[in-house]
Design a protein around this motif. Structure first.
Motif, PDB file in Angstrom:
ATOM      1  N   VAL A 167     -30.530  15.210  -3.611  1.00 49.09           N
ATOM      2  CA  VAL A 167     -31.474  15.535  -4.681  1.00 49.09           C
ATOM      3  C   VAL A 167     -32.103  14.275  -5.285  1.00 49.09           C
ATOM      4  N   VAL A 168     -31.404  13.140  -5.224  1.00 46.59           N
ATOM      5  CA  VAL A 168     -31.966  11.880  -5.709  1.00 46.59           C
ATOM      6  C   VAL A 168     -33.184  11.501  -4.866  1.00 46.59           C
ATOM      7  N   ALA A 169     -33.084  11.706  -3.570  1.00 46.75           N
ATOM      8  CA  ALA A 169     -34.203  11.400  -2.671  1.00 46.75           C
ATOM      9  C   ALA A 169     -35.392  12.320  -2.951  1.00 46.75           C
ATOM     10  N   VAL A 170     -35.130  13.589  -3.174  1.00 44.31           N
ATOM     11  CA  VAL A 170     -36.217  14.535  -3.462  1.00 44.31           C
ATOM     12  C   VAL A 170     -36.872  14.184  -4.793  1.00 44.31           C
ATOM     13  N   ARG A 171     -36.072  13.849  -5.800  1.00 48.98           N
ATOM     14  CA  ARG A 171     -36.641  13.441  -7.090  1.00 48.98           C
ATOM     15  C   ARG A 171     -37.509  12.204  -6.930  1.00 48.98           C
ATOM     16  N   GLY A 172     -37.066  11.249  -6.107  1.00 46.20           N
ATOM     17  CA  GLY A 172     -37.864  10.046  -5.857  1.00 46.20           C
ATOM     18  C   GLY A 172     -39.161  10.363  -5.139  1.00 46.20           C
ATOM     19  N   GLY A 173     -39.091  11.252  -4.143  1.00 50.10           N
ATOM     20  CA  GLY A 173     -40.301  11.665  -3.430  1.00 50.10           C
ATOM     21  C   GLY A 173     -41.283  12.371  -4.346  1.00 50.10           C
ATOM     22  N   LEU A 174     -40.761  13.254  -5.191  1.00 46.92           N
ATOM     23  CA  LEU A 174     -41.626  13.926  -6.164  1.00 46.92           C
ATOM     24  C   LEU A 174     -42.235  12.929  -7.142  1.00 46.92           C
ATOM     25  N   ALA A 175     -41.439  11.968  -7.576  1.00 42.64           N
ATOM     26  CA  ALA A 175     -41.960  10.960  -8.511  1.00 42.64           C
ATOM     27  C   ALA A 175     -43.091  10.161  -7.871  1.00 42.64           C
ATOM     28  N   ALA A 176     -42.929   9.784  -6.617  1.00 41.86           N
ATOM     29  CA  ALA A 176     -43.992   9.050  -5.924  1.00 41.86           C
ATOM     30  C   ALA A 176     -45.247   9.912  -5.802  1.00 41.86           C
ATOM     31  N   MET A 177     -45.054  11.153  -5.392  1.00 41.72           N
ATOM     32  CA  MET A 177     -46.192  12.055  -5.212  1.00 41.72           C
ATOM     33  C   MET A 177     -46.939  12.281  -6.521  1.00 41.72           C
ATOM     34  N   ALA A 237     -43.875  13.794 -16.408  1.00 34.98           N
ATOM     35  CA  ALA A 237     -42.829  14.404 -15.579  1.00 34.98           C
ATOM     36  C   ALA A 237     -42.232  13.393 -14.604  1.00 34.98           C
ATOM     37  N   VAL A 238     -43.035  12.428 -14.156  1.00 32.07           N
ATOM     38  CA  VAL A 238     -42.508  11.375 -13.270  1.00 32.07           C
ATOM     39  C   VAL A 238     -41.370  10.640 -13.968  1.00 32.07           C
ATOM     40  N   VAL A 239     -41.589  10.286 -15.222  1.00 34.92           N
ATOM     41  CA  VAL A 239     -40.543   9.600 -15.984  1.00 34.92           C
ATOM     42  C   VAL A 239     -39.325  10.513 -16.117  1.00 34.92           C
ATOM     43  N   GLY A 240     -39.567  11.783 -16.391  1.00 34.59           N
ATOM     44  CA  GLY A 240     -38.471  12.740 -16.513  1.00 34.59           C
ATOM     45  C   GLY A 240     -37.683  12.916 -15.229  1.00 34.59           C
ATOM     46  N   LEU A 241     -38.365  12.878 -14.088  1.00 36.81           N
ATOM     47  CA  LEU A 241     -37.675  13.020 -12.799  1.00 36.81           C
ATOM     48  C   LEU A 241     -36.735  11.855 -12.516  1.00 36.81           C
ATOM     49  N   LEU A 242     -37.084  10.690 -13.019  1.00 33.82           N
ATOM     50  CA  LEU A 242     -36.314   9.489 -12.702  1.00 33.82           C
ATOM     51  C   LEU A 242     -35.068   9.317 -13.570  1.00 33.82           C
ATOM     52  N   TRP A 243     -34.938  10.115 -14.612  1.00 39.07           N
ATOM     53  CA  TRP A 243     -33.751  10.048 -15.475  1.00 39.07           C
ATOM     54  C   TRP A 243     -32.975  11.348 -15.272  1.00 39.07           C
ATOM     55  N   TRP A 284     -35.503  19.512 -16.219  1.00 40.68           N
ATOM     56  CA  TRP A 284     -36.584  19.928 -17.113  1.00 40.68           C
ATOM     57  C   TRP A 284     -37.940  19.482 -16.571  1.00 40.68           C
ATOM     58  N   ALA A 285     -37.991  18.257 -16.073  1.00 42.39           N
ATOM     59  CA  ALA A 285     -39.235  17.744 -15.499  1.00 42.39           C
ATOM     60  C   ALA A 285     -39.630  18.549 -14.264  1.00 42.39           C
ATOM     61  N   ALA A 286     -38.663  18.843 -13.417  1.00 40.71           N
ATOM     62  CA  ALA A 286     -38.946  19.620 -12.203  1.00 40.71           C
ATOM     63  C   ALA A 286     -39.396  21.036 -12.556  1.00 40.71           C
ATOM     64  N   ALA A 287     -38.777  21.636 -13.564  1.00 41.84           N
ATOM     65  CA  ALA A 287     -39.196  22.979 -13.999  1.00 41.84           C
ATOM     66  C   ALA A 287     -40.618  22.936 -14.556  1.00 41.84           C
ATOM     67  N   GLY A 288     -40.915  21.908 -15.330  1.00 42.71           N
ATOM     68  CA  GLY A 288     -42.273  21.762 -15.867  1.00 42.71           C
ATOM     69  C   GLY A 288     -43.294  21.569 -14.758  1.00 42.71           C
ATOM     70  N   LEU A 289     -42.938  20.782 -13.752  1.00 40.08           N
ATOM     71  CA  LEU A 289     -43.845  20.579 -12.620  1.00 40.08           C
ATOM     72  C   LEU A 289     -44.030  21.865 -11.820  1.00 40.08           C
ATOM     73  N   THR A 290     -42.986  22.654 -11.704  1.00 40.85           N
ATOM     74  CA  THR A 290     -43.105  23.953 -11.032  1.00 40.85           C
ATOM     75  C   THR A 290     -44.137  24.815 -11.755  1.00 40.85           C
ATOM     76  N   ALA A 291     -44.013  24.892 -13.073  1.00 40.47           N
ATOM     77  CA  ALA A 291     -44.969  25.673 -13.869  1.00 40.47           C
ATOM     78  C   ALA A 291     -46.382  25.094 -13.751  1.00 40.47           C
TER      79      ALA A 291
END
Length: 162
Positions: A26-36, A77-83, A89-96
């Motif tokens: 999940v750390v890798a997915v969060r990093g990929g989402l943050a980059a995207m 949300a990028v900042v939220g994904l990295l912590w 919460w960041a991922a849920a917000g990005l989903t919405a």
């Protein structure tokens, strides 16, 4: 297409690094989402702003303001994904946000002279991949909390019996 490439490449690189460092996937997915979302959020202000404004369906008011707001939300949300504590919460917000912005993708895809990767089927498939990534982060965190709660329950119950 660039956001999809960023998500996949960064996630794969971090999965490789994670094998050496014992990170959870999940750390890798969060990093990929943050980059995207760094790329897409930045595009709301630099480089593609006018194109993004033109994607807003005509029925919605203040397209420039909507593009600004969604860009700020993506970058926040990028900042939220990295912590880790704020990642779900960041991922849920990005989903919405992805769901809320999908009509703009449809509006763009149904335009004239649309390149193949901006047509409805490829854009929709990319959105499905993005949603799968954000939802996987949320579900992983929820599952982790449920597991913690189930492990705490017997301890609390045995303490109550004493």
């Amino acid at each position: 297409m660039v956001p999809l490439v960023a998500l996949v490449v960064v996630t794969l690189v971090l999965l490789g690094v994670g094998r050496l460092r014992s990170w959870h996937w999940v750390v890798a997915v969060r990093g990929g989402l943050a980059a995207m979302f760094t790329l897409t959020g930045g595009a709301h202000f630099i480089g593609m702003r006018e194109e993004l404004i033109s994607m807003v369906p005509p029925a919605l008011p203040a397209p420039g303001l909507l593009v600004t707001i969604t860009g700020v939300l993506e970058l926040a949300a990028v900042v939220g994904l990295l912590w880790r504590p704020t990642a779900p919460w960041a991922a849920a917000g990005l989903t919405a946000l992805l769901l809320a912005m999908f009509p703009a993708n449809v509006h763009k895809a149904l335009g004239e002279n649309v390149p193949w990767d901006d047509q409805l089927v490829p854009r929709t498939l990319m959105q499905v991949v993005f949603l799968a990534a954000t939802v996987s982060v949320v579900l992983h965190c929820l599952r982790g909390q449920a597991m913690i709660a189930s492990h705490d329950r017997p301890v609390a119950e045995s303490a109550a019996r004493r």
